[in-house]
Motif scaffolding. Structure first.
Motif, PDB file in Angstrom:
ATOM      1  N   ILE A 161      20.076  -8.440  -3.817  1.00  0.00           N
ATOM      2  CA  ILE A 161      19.067  -7.513  -3.312  1.00  0.00           C
ATOM      3  C   ILE A 161      17.758  -7.787  -4.062  1.00  0.00           C
ATOM      4  N   HIS A 162      16.673  -7.941  -3.305  1.00  0.00           N
ATOM      5  CA  HIS A 162      15.363  -8.189  -3.902  1.00  0.00           C
ATOM      6  C   HIS A 162      14.534  -6.914  -3.843  1.00  0.00           C
ATOM      7  N   LEU A 163      13.957  -6.518  -4.968  1.00  0.00           N
ATOM      8  CA  LEU A 163      13.076  -5.363  -5.011  1.00  0.00           C
ATOM      9  C   LEU A 163      11.660  -5.794  -4.645  1.00  0.00           C
ATOM     10  N   THR A 164      11.159  -5.289  -3.530  1.00  0.00           N
ATOM     11  CA  THR A 164       9.779  -5.577  -3.137  1.00  0.00           C
ATOM     12  C   THR A 164       9.027  -4.239  -3.054  1.00  0.00           C
ATOM     13  N   ALA A 165       8.313  -3.974  -1.990  1.00  0.00           N
ATOM     14  CA  ALA A 165       7.602  -2.699  -1.856  1.00  0.00           C
ATOM     15  C   ALA A 165       7.260  -2.476  -0.392  1.00  0.00           C
ATOM     16  N   ASP A 166       6.841  -1.277  -0.083  1.00  0.00           N
ATOM     17  CA  ASP A 166       6.526  -0.918   1.299  1.00  0.00           C
ATOM     18  C   ASP A 166       5.411  -1.822   1.844  1.00  0.00           C
ATOM     19  N   PRO A 167       5.593  -2.377   3.051  1.00  0.00           N
ATOM     20  CA  PRO A 167       4.552  -3.231   3.631  1.00  0.00           C
ATOM     21  C   PRO A 167       3.214  -2.523   3.792  1.00  0.00           C
ATOM     22  N   ALA A 168       3.219  -1.193   3.890  1.00  0.00           N
ATOM     23  CA  ALA A 168       1.970  -0.456   4.094  1.00  0.00           C
ATOM     24  C   ALA A 168       1.011  -0.614   2.921  1.00  0.00           C
ATOM     25  N   PHE A 169       1.501  -1.043   1.768  1.00  0.00           N
ATOM     26  CA  PHE A 169       0.599  -1.312   0.650  1.00  0.00           C
ATOM     27  C   PHE A 169      -0.359  -2.457   0.959  1.00  0.00           C
ATOM     28  N   LEU A 170      -0.109  -3.194   2.028  1.00  0.00           N
ATOM     29  CA  LEU A 170      -0.968  -4.310   2.400  1.00  0.00           C
ATOM     30  C   LEU A 170      -1.894  -3.959   3.562  1.00  0.00           C
ATOM     31  N   LEU A 171      -1.859  -2.710   4.007  1.00  0.00           N
ATOM     32  CA  LEU A 171      -2.678  -2.295   5.138  1.00  0.00           C
ATOM     33  C   LEU A 171      -4.163  -2.313   4.779  1.00  0.00           C
ATOM     34  N   GLU A 172      -4.978  -2.746   5.720  1.00  0.00           N
ATOM     35  CA  GLU A 172      -6.425  -2.748   5.541  1.00  0.00           C
ATOM     36  C   GLU A 172      -7.034  -1.534   6.256  1.00  0.00           C
ATOM     37  N   PRO A 173      -8.029  -0.872   5.638  1.00  0.00           N
ATOM     38  CA  PRO A 173      -8.644   0.289   6.297  1.00  0.00           C
ATOM     39  C   PRO A 173      -9.478  -0.102   7.507  1.00  0.00           C
ATOM     40  N   GLU A 174      -9.550   0.813   8.468  1.00  0.00           N
ATOM     41  CA  GLU A 174     -10.435   0.693   9.625  1.00  0.00           C
ATOM     42  C   GLU A 174     -11.356   1.912   9.604  1.00  0.00           C
ATOM     43  N   GLU A 175     -12.601   1.723   9.886  1.00  0.00           N
ATOM     44  CA  GLU A 175     -13.577   2.804   9.696  1.00  0.00           C
ATOM     45  C   GLU A 175     -13.223   4.049  10.501  1.00  0.00           C
ATOM     46  N   MET A 176     -13.209   5.175   9.815  1.00  0.00           N
ATOM     47  CA  MET A 176     -13.110   6.482  10.461  1.00  0.00           C
ATOM     48  C   MET A 176     -14.537   7.027  10.587  1.00  0.00           C
ATOM     49  N   PRO A 177     -15.107   7.055  11.786  1.00  0.00           N
ATOM     50  CA  PRO A 177     -16.510   7.468  11.931  1.00  0.00           C
ATOM     51  C   PRO A 177     -16.725   8.915  11.479  1.00  0.00           C
ATOM     52  N   ILE A 178     -17.853   9.143  10.836  1.00  0.00           N
ATOM     53  CA  ILE A 178     -18.224  10.503  10.435  1.00  0.00           C
ATOM     54  C   ILE A 178     -18.243  11.424  11.654  1.00  0.00           C
ATOM     55  N   GLY A 267      -4.946   2.545  10.006  1.00  0.00           N
ATOM     56  CA  GLY A 267      -6.078   2.077   9.226  1.00  0.00           C
ATOM     57  C   GLY A 267      -7.188   3.112   9.135  1.00  0.00           C
ATOM     58  N   GLN A 268      -7.392   3.893  10.201  1.00  0.00           N
ATOM     59  CA  GLN A 268      -8.412   4.943  10.172  1.00  0.00           C
ATOM     60  C   GLN A 268      -8.005   6.080   9.232  1.00  0.00           C
ATOM     61  N   VAL A 269      -6.717   6.444   9.245  1.00  0.00           N
ATOM     62  CA  VAL A 269      -6.257   7.482   8.321  1.00  0.00           C
ATOM     63  C   VAL A 269      -6.358   6.979   6.881  1.00  0.00           C
ATOM     64  N   LEU A 270      -6.072   5.700   6.672  1.00  0.00           N
ATOM     65  CA  LEU A 270      -6.254   5.113   5.348  1.00  0.00           C
ATOM     66  C   LEU A 270      -7.715   5.228   4.918  1.00  0.00           C
ATOM     67  N   ILE A 288       1.051   7.044   0.088  1.00  0.00           N
ATOM     68  CA  ILE A 288       0.723   5.626  -0.108  1.00  0.00           C
ATOM     69  C   ILE A 288      -0.743   5.380   0.232  1.00  0.00           C
ATOM     70  N   PHE A 289      -1.229   5.969   1.330  1.00  0.00           N
ATOM     71  CA  PHE A 289      -2.635   5.803   1.701  1.00  0.00           C
ATOM     72  C   PHE A 289      -3.542   6.379   0.613  1.00  0.00           C
ATOM     73  N   ALA A 290      -3.164   7.531   0.053  1.00  0.00           N
ATOM     74  CA  ALA A 290      -3.948   8.110  -1.038  1.00  0.00           C
ATOM     75  C   ALA A 290      -3.993   7.151  -2.224  1.00  0.00           C
ATOM     76  N   ALA A 291      -2.844   6.600  -2.574  1.00  0.00           N
ATOM     77  CA  ALA A 291      -2.787   5.665  -3.704  1.00  0.00           C
ATOM     78  C   ALA A 291      -3.673   4.446  -3.449  1.00  0.00           C
ATOM     79  N   LEU A 292      -3.636   3.925  -2.230  1.00  0.00           N
ATOM     80  CA  LEU A 292      -4.446   2.746  -1.907  1.00  0.00           C
ATOM     81  C   LEU A 292      -5.941   3.023  -2.054  1.00  0.00           C
ATOM     82  N   GLN A 293      -6.345   4.263  -1.823  1.00  0.00           N
ATOM     83  CA  GLN A 293      -7.766   4.610  -1.936  1.00  0.00           C
ATOM     84  C   GLN A 293      -8.099   5.220  -3.289  1.00  0.00           C
ATOM     85  N   GLY A 294      -7.118   5.238  -4.211  1.00  0.00           N
ATOM     86  CA  GLY A 294      -7.373   5.779  -5.535  1.00  0.00           C
ATOM     87  C   GLY A 294      -7.596   7.273  -5.554  1.00  0.00           C
ATOM     88  N   THR A 295      -7.037   7.984  -4.570  1.00  0.00           N
ATOM     89  CA  THR A 295      -7.181   9.434  -4.484  1.00  0.00           C
ATOM     90  C   THR A 295      -6.022  10.105  -5.205  1.00  0.00           C
TER      91      THR A 295
END
Length: 374
Positions: A161-178, A267-270, A288-295
């Motif tokens: 068994i290989h320990l990796t991590a959730d693929p979502a840690f590699l997600l790129e953000p997409e702009e959420m318009p104001i 990506g927009q929620v990220l 995970i999305f919060a962690a990716l944005q340092g929130t």
């Protein structure tokens, strides 16, 4: 597999089909990694094929549950490789259904790659046996957290068994318009605190729904009053909307709460997460999305997969079951007061998780290149 002369025929099976933004984030990240490293013709086993085809750049999508076994067998037979995952799909009541295509692949001699799954709860003998029998014949097994790793060992998985991590840690953000947030009624002038709620689930199976909603509502009211904040409820799947409304209905400061109603991409929620000063959440991928944005966030761990994330980030969190309002508010308040330290922990641990997430596709690419042509 002759990956140099023709596309690999790859099937991906998991909890896909637009029901949950976290699962769609997983699939989006898996596909991005696959496309960057291999030439592939991809078939997704989906709960909603039309939704999957609309959201993702894949060649085929077929019904994961409605397709008769005979037809599913024919689809699997045409594959060079079957991927199961990612996500928390190996659990009591669900594992056997998600493993159907895996057992078909074993019968047909199609190699199976287990892609960054988590496991649990696994207590029923039938589910444990299905997981053990299926995974002991898989080519490569990767899990996204240590809890899943230990549980698979405990139920009798003998393969490496290989320990990796959730693929979502590699997600790129997409702009959420104001403009989108303004249309949702979100006030930009105050501190924004994101909330993610869902049904109690296995973390608190005996709690009365009204007590549960009141508990979360009291926490939201405290956030509004204590931090001069606007609370933004972020549904990660459709059922979260009704639970968010139920919480707001119990709030004294409901005028300071908004529930996102429109459809957004993962990506927009990220991207949205970077606008939050703080977050309080139950859903794994919201955190995970919060962690990716340092929130900085305060987690309510309704399931082992959330506990696994907190373990990886070295963040403590008490269980939701049997938690009174005083305990919950104290936990949220402590997290708010120490949010700089929490952000520092996230910043320190995040590179390792991103590196681990990249390892899953590296293992997949290595395996594909070593396999003989089919």
């Amino acid at each position: 597999m002759n990956i140099d002369t023709q596309p690999l025929r790859i099937g991906i099976s998991g909890s896909y089909g637009g029901m949950n933004l976290g699962d769609e984030a997983i699939l989006q990240a898996i596909l991005a990694q696959l496309r960057a490293s291999l030439v592939a013709e991809i078939t997704v086993f989906s709960h909603n094929p039309s939704d999957t085809l609309a959201r993702h750049r894949v060649e085929h999508a077929i019904s994961a549950r409605l397709l008769p076994k005979k037809e599913a067998r024919q689809v699997v037979k045409e594959l060079d490789l079957l991927i199961l995952g990612g996500g928390g799909i190996l659990y009591d009541g669900g594992a056997e259904a998600y493993l159907r295509e895996v057992f078909l692949a074993h019968e047909l001699g199609v190699p199976v790659f287990i892609y960054a799954v988590s496991a649990g709860p696994l207590r029923t003998p039938s589910a444990m046996q299905a997981v053990r029998d299926a995974l002991n014949h898989c080519a490569v097994i990767t899990v996204r957290d240590r809890l899943g790793y230990r549980l698979l060992e405990d139920v009798g998985v003998q393969n490496e068994i290989h320990l990796t991590a959730d693929p979502a840690f590699l997600l790129e953000p997409e702009e959420m318009p104001i403009d989108a947030l303004v249309a949702e009624g979100v006030q930009q002038e105050r501190n924004l605190v994101g909330f993610s709620v869902r049904e109690p689930g296995p973390a608190a199976p005996d709690i009365d729904p009204e007590d549960y909603y009141a508990l979360l509502a009291n926490a939201a009211d405290y956030v509004v009053e204590r931090y001069d904040a606007e609370v933004v409820f972020v549904p990660m799947e459709k059922t979260d909307v009704q639970h968010s409304h139920a919480v707001v209905a119990h709030m004294q400061n409901a005028e300071s709460a908004e529930i996102l109603r429109r459809r957004y991409s993962p990506g927009q929620v990220l991207d949205l997460m970077r606008r939050f000063e703080f977050a309080v959440g139950m859903r794994l991928h919201f955190l995970i999305f919060a962690a990716l944005q340092g929130t900085a966030f305060s987690a309510l761990p309704y399931a082992s997969k959330v506990v696994g994330l907190l373990e990886d980030l070295k963040i403590d969190s008490p269980p939701l079951a049997n938690m009174g309002i005083g305990q919950l508010i104290a936990h949220v308040d402590r997290s708010w007061d120490t949010r700089k330290q929490i952000k520092a922990k996230i910043e320190n641990r995040l590179p390792s998780l991103i590196h681990r997430a990249n390892q899953t596709n590296a293992l997949l690419s290595d395996f594909a290149r070593k396999e003989p042509p089919s």
